[in-house]
Design an enzyme around this catalytic site. Structure first.
Site, PDB file in Angstrom:
ATOM      1  N   HIS A   1      20.553  -6.620  17.194  1.00 38.98           N
ATOM      2  CA  HIS A   1      19.534  -5.949  18.010  1.00 38.98           C
ATOM      3  C   HIS A   1      19.538  -6.547  19.411  1.00 38.98           C
ATOM      4  O   HIS A   1      18.973  -7.609  19.649  1.00 38.98           O
ATOM      5  CB  HIS A   1      18.157  -6.098  17.342  1.00 38.98           C
ATOM      6  CG  HIS A   1      17.058  -5.420  18.087  1.00 38.98           C
ATOM      7  ND1 HIS A   1      15.742  -5.788  17.952  1.00 38.98           N
ATOM      8  CD2 HIS A   1      17.069  -4.395  18.987  1.00 38.98           C
ATOM      9  CE1 HIS A   1      14.989  -5.027  18.719  1.00 38.98           C
ATOM     10  NE2 HIS A   1      15.772  -4.177  19.367  1.00 38.98           N
TER      11      HIS A   1
ATOM     12  N   SER B   1      16.304  -1.070  16.095  1.00 39.63           N
ATOM     13  CA  SER B   1      15.163  -1.926  16.432  1.00 39.63           C
ATOM     14  C   SER B   1      14.150  -1.995  15.300  1.00 39.63           C
ATOM     15  O   SER B   1      13.204  -2.777  15.370  1.00 39.63           O
ATOM     16  CB  SER B   1      14.465  -1.395  17.701  1.00 39.63           C
ATOM     17  OG  SER B   1      14.045  -0.058  17.514  1.00 39.63           O
TER      18      SER B   1
ATOM     19  N   ASN C   1       9.883  -6.712  17.137  1.00 44.42           N
ATOM     20  CA  ASN C   1       8.958  -5.580  17.114  1.00 44.42           C
ATOM     21  C   ASN C   1       7.779  -5.775  16.172  1.00 44.42           C
ATOM     22  O   ASN C   1       6.748  -5.118  16.335  1.00 44.42           O
ATOM     23  CB  ASN C   1       9.717  -4.295  16.769  1.00 44.42           C
ATOM     24  CG  ASN C   1      10.491  -3.781  17.961  1.00 44.42           C
ATOM     25  OD1 ASN C   1       9.998  -3.794  19.078  1.00 44.42           O
ATOM     26  ND2 ASN C   1      11.715  -3.357  17.739  1.00 44.42           N
TER      27      ASN C   1
ATOM     28  N   GLU D   1      18.916 -10.328  18.466  1.00 40.46           N
ATOM     29  CA  GLU D   1      18.279 -10.555  17.175  1.00 40.46           C
ATOM     30  C   GLU D   1      19.295 -10.194  16.094  1.00 40.46           C
ATOM     31  O   GLU D   1      19.696  -9.035  15.964  1.00 40.46           O
ATOM     32  CB  GLU D   1      17.030  -9.674  17.081  1.00 40.46           C
ATOM     33  CG  GLU D   1      16.033 -10.100  16.039  1.00 40.46           C
ATOM     34  CD  GLU D   1      14.744  -9.293  16.112  1.00 40.46           C
ATOM     35  OE1 GLU D   1      13.715  -9.801  15.651  1.00 40.46           O
ATOM     36  OE2 GLU D   1      14.756  -8.147  16.627  1.00 40.46           O
TER      37      GLU D   1
END
Length: 296
Positions: A139, A118, A189, A151
């Site tokens: 991800h 992540s 993130n 992702e």
């Protein structure tokens, strides 16, 4: 690609194995712990039963999905014949780099190596292999069988061919892949964690309480859960780790983790996994009860 290996059988790993197997891929689920592998299979079966009860799949699909998964406690045996490896081990850079060094030695030269990280740079992961062009990020979001997004992170050396293949493979899983470049936090993130950190800062500075902050974001911004509740679900240690990656990667003070977050992690208040974070989870997850330390 027909045969896949998933490294790590925890929450993310068993979910990734589940969706690949349900989509018809042969999956080798690899973990050093036999007990963890047994637990993972039970979790996958439980999730399939839940889908069966909701009539999202039939009995034949459940049977075929479980039949597509083979477990291995030995890394070499689990990966030596596969076309794609998806690493989903703990979010620790040293552990991941060691796994990819081993994957370089144990897999076929043409095998694509993906990580479910992540926040750890794909370029850094690729640098410990001799095939950086075949190293990429996949991800997945938690819970994997439910969440649609993948992702897809291309490292500095990741080839167009590999990127396109992983994009198409993600679509075969019924997911919606989004291609992003390899910079700290990627997209998910880089945006999410500073929001969570700002919510913690607001609590730390006494601007509002836990319930008030989460209620504003749920009712005012239509978020399914507030940022503090979400932080508890993610794990406050994971949030801190990702904030540190952003802070170190950009060298910008706006990414500095809130001192309250640092203190809570140091004290072992990690959220759901430890039983207490911003909320008290000792009673389970069905009822939100603010942690005693934050009650007015």
């Amino acid at each position: 690609m027909e045969q896949i290996a998933v490294i790590g059988s925890g929450t993310m790993g068993n979910g990734i194995a589940h969706v690949f197997a349900q989509s018809g891929f042969k999956v080798n689920l690899v973990d050093i712990s036999e007990a963890a592998l047994e637990k993972a299979l039970k979790t996958i079966e439980k999730n399939l039963d839940r889908m069966l009860a909701k009539e999202k799949i039939d009995e034949a699909t459940k049977t075929a999905t479980l039949a597509n998964i083979t477990t291995y406690a030995d890394l070499k045996a689990g990966v030596e014949t596969v076309d794609l490896v998806v690493e989903a081990a703990i979010e620790n850079v040293d552990i991941k780099l060691k796994i990819f060094e081993d994957l370089e030695a144990f897999t076929k030269p043409e095998c694509i190596l993906a990580s479910n990280t992540s926040s750890i740079p794909i370029t850094k992961i690729g640098s410990v292999t001799k095939r950086a062009d075949k190293v990429i990020g996949m991800h997945f979001m938690n819970p994997v069988p439910v969440m649609k997004l993948v992702e897809v992170i291309r490292g500095y050396a990741t080839s167009n061919e590999v990127t396109n293949l992983i994009m198409e493979t993600s679509k075969k899983l019924g997911k919606v892949p989004v291609e992003v470049n390899d910079y700290p936090g990627f997209i998910s993130n880089r945006i999410l964690m500073p929001m969570i950190n700002e919510a913690i800062i607001s609590l730390f500075e006494g601007v509002a309480g836990v319930e008030e902050i989460d209620t504003v974001m749920k009712l005012g911004m239509a978020h399914p859960m507030g940022p503090l509740q979400l932080a508890d679900f993610i794990g406050l240690d994971v949030c801190l780790s990702i904030m540190n990656v952003l802070y170190e990667g950009f060298g910008n003070p706006k990414y500095a983790p809130c001192p309250l977050l640092v203190n809570m992690v140091t004290a072992g208040y990690l959220g759901v996994k430890s039983g207490e974070g911003f909320y008290d989870w000792s009673h389970g997850t069905k009822e939100l009860v603010v942690s005693p330390q934050f009650k007015k």
